[in-house]
Write a protein that holds these residues in place. Structure first.
Motif, mmCIF file in Angstrom:
data_model
loop_
_atom_site.group_PDB
_atom_site.id
_atom_site.type_symbol
_atom_site.label_atom_id
_atom_site.label_comp_id
_atom_site.label_asym_id
_atom_site.label_seq_id
_atom_site.Cartn_x
_atom_site.Cartn_y
_atom_site.Cartn_z
ATOM 1 N N GLY A 107 0.787 -1.227 0.000
ATOM 2 C CA GLY A 107 0.000 0.000 0.000
ATOM 3 C C GLY A 107 0.820 1.278 0.000
ATOM 4 O O GLY A 107 0.306 2.362 0.299
ATOM 5 N N ILE A 108 2.120 1.162 -0.326
ATOM 6 C CA ILE A 108 2.981 2.345 -0.412
ATOM 7 C C ILE A 108 2.880 2.914 -1.826
ATOM 8 O O ILE A 108 2.989 2.178 -2.810
ATOM 9 C CB ILE A 108 4.456 1.976 -0.099
ATOM 10 C CG1 ILE A 108 4.585 1.509 1.352
ATOM 11 C CG2 ILE A 108 5.390 3.149 -0.375
ATOM 12 C CD1 ILE A 108 5.953 0.944 1.710
ATOM 13 N N ARG A 226 1.367 18.050 8.608
ATOM 14 C CA ARG A 226 0.871 16.658 8.628
ATOM 15 C C ARG A 226 1.865 15.697 7.959
ATOM 16 O O ARG A 226 1.567 15.037 6.976
ATOM 17 C CB ARG A 226 -0.505 16.575 7.967
ATOM 18 C CG ARG A 226 -1.584 17.305 8.780
ATOM 19 C CD ARG A 226 -2.929 17.244 8.142
ATOM 20 N NE ARG A 226 -2.955 17.942 6.859
ATOM 21 C CZ ARG A 226 -3.965 17.894 5.999
ATOM 22 N NH1 ARG A 226 -5.026 17.169 6.267
ATOM 23 N NH2 ARG A 226 -3.910 18.560 4.865
ATOM 24 N N LEU A 227 3.050 15.640 8.548
ATOM 25 C CA LEU A 227 4.137 14.852 7.961
ATOM 26 C C LEU A 227 4.398 13.530 8.699
ATOM 27 O O LEU A 227 5.381 12.843 8.424
ATOM 28 C CB LEU A 227 5.429 15.688 7.943
ATOM 29 C CG LEU A 227 5.365 16.985 7.119
ATOM 30 C CD1 LEU A 227 6.676 17.749 7.250
ATOM 31 C CD2 LEU A 227 5.046 16.702 5.649
ATOM 32 N N LYS A 228 3.507 13.160 9.630
ATOM 33 C CA LYS A 228 3.723 11.909 10.384
ATOM 34 C C LYS A 228 3.776 10.696 9.468
ATOM 35 O O LYS A 228 4.417 9.689 9.782
ATOM 36 C CB LYS A 228 2.619 11.732 11.437
ATOM 37 C CG LYS A 228 2.778 12.637 12.637
ATOM 38 C CD LYS A 228 1.704 12.377 13.676
ATOM 39 C CE LYS A 228 1.871 13.308 14.872
ATOM 40 N NZ LYS A 228 0.772 13.154 15.845
ATOM 41 N N LYS A 229 3.104 10.792 8.334
ATOM 42 C CA LYS A 229 3.057 9.661 7.391
ATOM 43 C C LYS A 229 4.461 9.281 6.905
ATOM 44 O O LYS A 229 4.727 8.118 6.594
ATOM 45 C CB LYS A 229 2.170 10.053 6.194
ATOM 46 C CG LYS A 229 1.808 8.903 5.250
ATOM 47 C CD LYS A 229 0.664 8.081 5.811
ATOM 48 C CE LYS A 229 0.387 6.867 4.923
ATOM 49 N NZ LYS A 229 -0.287 7.197 3.679
ATOM 50 N N PHE A 231 7.125 9.010 8.631
ATOM 51 C CA PHE A 231 7.701 8.082 9.607
ATOM 52 C C PHE A 231 7.029 6.709 9.506
ATOM 53 O O PHE A 231 7.687 5.671 9.624
ATOM 54 C CB PHE A 231 7.568 8.669 11.012
ATOM 55 C CG PHE A 231 8.284 9.985 11.174
ATOM 56 C CD1 PHE A 231 9.574 10.034 11.678
ATOM 57 C CD2 PHE A 231 7.674 11.183 10.796
ATOM 58 C CE1 PHE A 231 10.247 11.239 11.813
ATOM 59 C CE2 PHE A 231 8.340 12.396 10.929
ATOM 60 C CZ PHE A 231 9.633 12.427 11.436
ATOM 61 N N GLN A 232 5.723 6.720 9.262
ATOM 62 C CA GLN A 232 4.991 5.454 9.105
ATOM 63 C C GLN A 232 5.470 4.685 7.873
ATOM 64 O O GLN A 232 5.674 3.461 7.924
ATOM 65 C CB GLN A 232 3.485 5.740 8.972
ATOM 66 C CG GLN A 232 2.845 6.313 10.230
ATOM 67 C CD GLN A 232 1.450 6.879 9.964
ATOM 68 O OE1 GLN A 232 0.878 6.702 8.891
ATOM 69 N NE2 GLN A 232 0.900 7.581 10.942
ATOM 70 N N ILE A 233 5.661 5.411 6.765
ATOM 71 C CA ILE A 233 6.122 4.768 5.521
ATOM 72 C C ILE A 233 7.515 4.168 5.717
ATOM 73 O O ILE A 233 7.784 3.040 5.305
ATOM 74 C CB ILE A 233 6.128 5.780 4.348
ATOM 75 C CG1 ILE A 233 4.697 6.196 3.989
ATOM 76 C CG2 ILE A 233 6.828 5.187 3.121
ATOM 77 C CD1 ILE A 233 4.621 7.404 3.057
ATOM 78 N N THR A 234 8.400 4.932 6.373
ATOM 79 C CA THR A 234 9.765 4.452 6.613
ATOM 80 C C THR A 234 9.748 3.189 7.467
ATOM 81 O O THR A 234 10.483 2.228 7.202
ATOM 82 C CB THR A 234 10.609 5.548 7.297
ATOM 83 O OG1 THR A 234 10.520 6.754 6.528
ATOM 84 C CG2 THR A 234 12.065 5.138 7.407
ATOM 85 N N ARG A 235 8.875 3.168 8.464
ATOM 86 C CA ARG A 235 8.750 1.978 9.327
ATOM 87 C C ARG A 235 8.243 0.774 8.520
ATOM 88 O O ARG A 235 8.726 -0.346 8.695
ATOM 89 C CB ARG A 235 7.807 2.289 10.493
ATOM 90 C CG ARG A 235 7.773 1.233 11.583
ATOM 91 C CD ARG A 235 6.889 1.676 12.738
ATOM 92 N NE ARG A 235 7.447 2.801 13.457
ATOM 93 C CZ ARG A 235 8.392 2.682 14.401
ATOM 94 N NH1 ARG A 235 8.865 1.494 14.715
ATOM 95 N NH2 ARG A 235 8.845 3.745 15.031
ATOM 96 N N LEU A 252 5.898 14.613 -1.439
ATOM 97 C CA LEU A 252 4.468 14.874 -1.259
ATOM 98 C C LEU A 252 3.971 15.597 -2.507
ATOM 99 O O LEU A 252 4.493 16.654 -2.869
ATOM 100 C CB LEU A 252 4.234 15.727 -0.010
ATOM 101 C CG LEU A 252 2.783 16.124 0.302
ATOM 102 C CD1 LEU A 252 1.891 14.894 0.452
ATOM 103 C CD2 LEU A 252 2.724 16.978 1.565
ATOM 104 N N THR A 253 2.971 15.021 -3.177
ATOM 105 C CA THR A 253 2.498 15.574 -4.449
ATOM 106 C C THR A 253 1.216 16.389 -4.275
ATOM 107 O O THR A 253 0.612 16.398 -3.200
ATOM 108 C CB THR A 253 2.225 14.434 -5.460
ATOM 109 O OG1 THR A 253 1.067 13.697 -5.024
ATOM 110 C CG2 THR A 253 3.408 13.493 -5.579
ATOM 111 N N SER A 254 0.804 17.029 -5.356
ATOM 112 C CA SER A 254 -0.381 17.898 -5.321
ATOM 113 C C SER A 254 -1.662 17.121 -5.009
ATOM 114 O O SER A 254 -2.661 17.694 -4.600
ATOM 115 C CB SER A 254 -0.531 18.627 -6.655
ATOM 116 O OG SER A 254 -0.608 17.694 -7.716
#
Length: 304
Positions: A107-108, A226-229, A231-235, A252-254
């Motif tokens: 789901g990445i 809202r950049l917490k994602k 860290f989640q993706i890296t994990r 981060l895209t449009s």
């Protein structure tokens, strides 16, 4: 037999500041280190082989570029030394085609890409007009297993002829043809990030893909933008690869989508910003080193 907590192998001259900082931090906390370079690798390999020397942990920043370090790597693997980034895991993680498919399954978000077989296996390839339209122009051409410093990567490609030409350069490698990703601007900065998995913890920084300048992300920015994602993706990537230390690039895209660009880089450039304008902020390098220290200390406790 002489025992050391951490052995570090390196060949790149610009690694010296990183290695010396590791030694300083480790020695302050009573941990021992041993440095292996091209000058002493043969002697050290022999001493390890004959059990005159032993290392609890090993950070290898050499064998991927210098075959003289391979025998030592094999011996330490058999000895069950704690190797940061086990070699079998690296082999899996640096294959861009494999990671592309695994990321999608997990789901990445990844750029639209076409995977092309090695030229040595198939001289002819077929890419439909529809596929080329989805890619857009210009697009990017990347070898799947040839890594480091953008080796073999073609940016700004426009034609199929360029694809055919590029895949001849690494004829035994698969290739990714990838759409260009355009980040949005946040607070005057391109929303492009380099994220590290550093010995048990994700660390993310702003990284301008055009200037290659790093900037620390503040806790306020993480909340505000809202950049917490990140860290989640890296994990999630760490869970897929099981590596101890790597970096990835995320934009981060449009469409408000976080897209992973450069999937897994297992040999991170650790030049310090205080010495190089495009280096990693010193506090980030220090945080990574302290995470490494904690990992070695944990290993030491487990082996008592």
């Amino acid at each position: 037999m002489e025992n050391f907590d951490l052995a570090i192998a390196y060949v790149w001259e610009f690694d010296e500041e990183f290695i010396s900082t590791i030694e300083k931090v480790f020695h302050q906390t009573g941990l021992t280190t041993f440095i292996i370079t091209e000058k002493n690798v043969s002697e050290i390999t022999e001493k390890v082989k004959t059990r005159q020397l032993n290392f609890l942990c090993y950070l290898d920043r050499a064998s991927d570029v210098d075959d003289n370090f391979l025998e030592l790597a094999k011996i330490l693997t058999k000895r069950k030394t704690r190797i940061f980034n086990p070699y079998k895991k690296i082999e899996h993680a640096i294959d861009k085609a494999t990671m592309h498919l695994e990321f999608m399954t997990a789901g990445i978000n990844v750029p639209y890409s076409i995977i092309i077989p090695p030229h040595s296996q198939s001289e002819e390839i077929f890419i439909s007009i529809d596929d080329l339209e989805l890619l857009g122009r210009p697009f990017i051409i990347k070898p799947c297993n040839t890594t480091g410093g953008g080796i073999g990567v073609v940016t700004g490609a426009e034609t199929l002829k360029e694809v055919l030409s590029a895949r001849l350069k690494h004829s035994d490698d698969k290739y990714l043809i990838q759409e260009n990703i355009h980040p949005i601007m946040i607070d005057g900065k391109r929303a492009w990030f380099r994220c590290y998995w550093a010995f048990g913890k994700p660390i993310c920084v702003w990284w301008d893909d055009q200037t290659h300048i790093y900037t620390v992300i503040t806790p306020d920015e993480i909340e505000k933008f809202r950049l917490k994602k990140l860290f989640q993706i890296t994990r999630t990537i760490q869970q897929l690869t099981e590596l101890d230390f790597f970096s990835t690039e995320i934009a981060l895209t449009s469409k408000d989508k976080f897209v992973v660009i450069d999937y897994v880089n297992d040999q991170c450039d650790m030049r310090l910003k205080s010495l190089h304008p495009d280096g990693v902020p010193d506090e980030i390098v220090l945080e990574i080193i302290n995470n490494l220290r904690l990992s070695v200390q944990k290993e030491k406790r487990l082996n008592r």
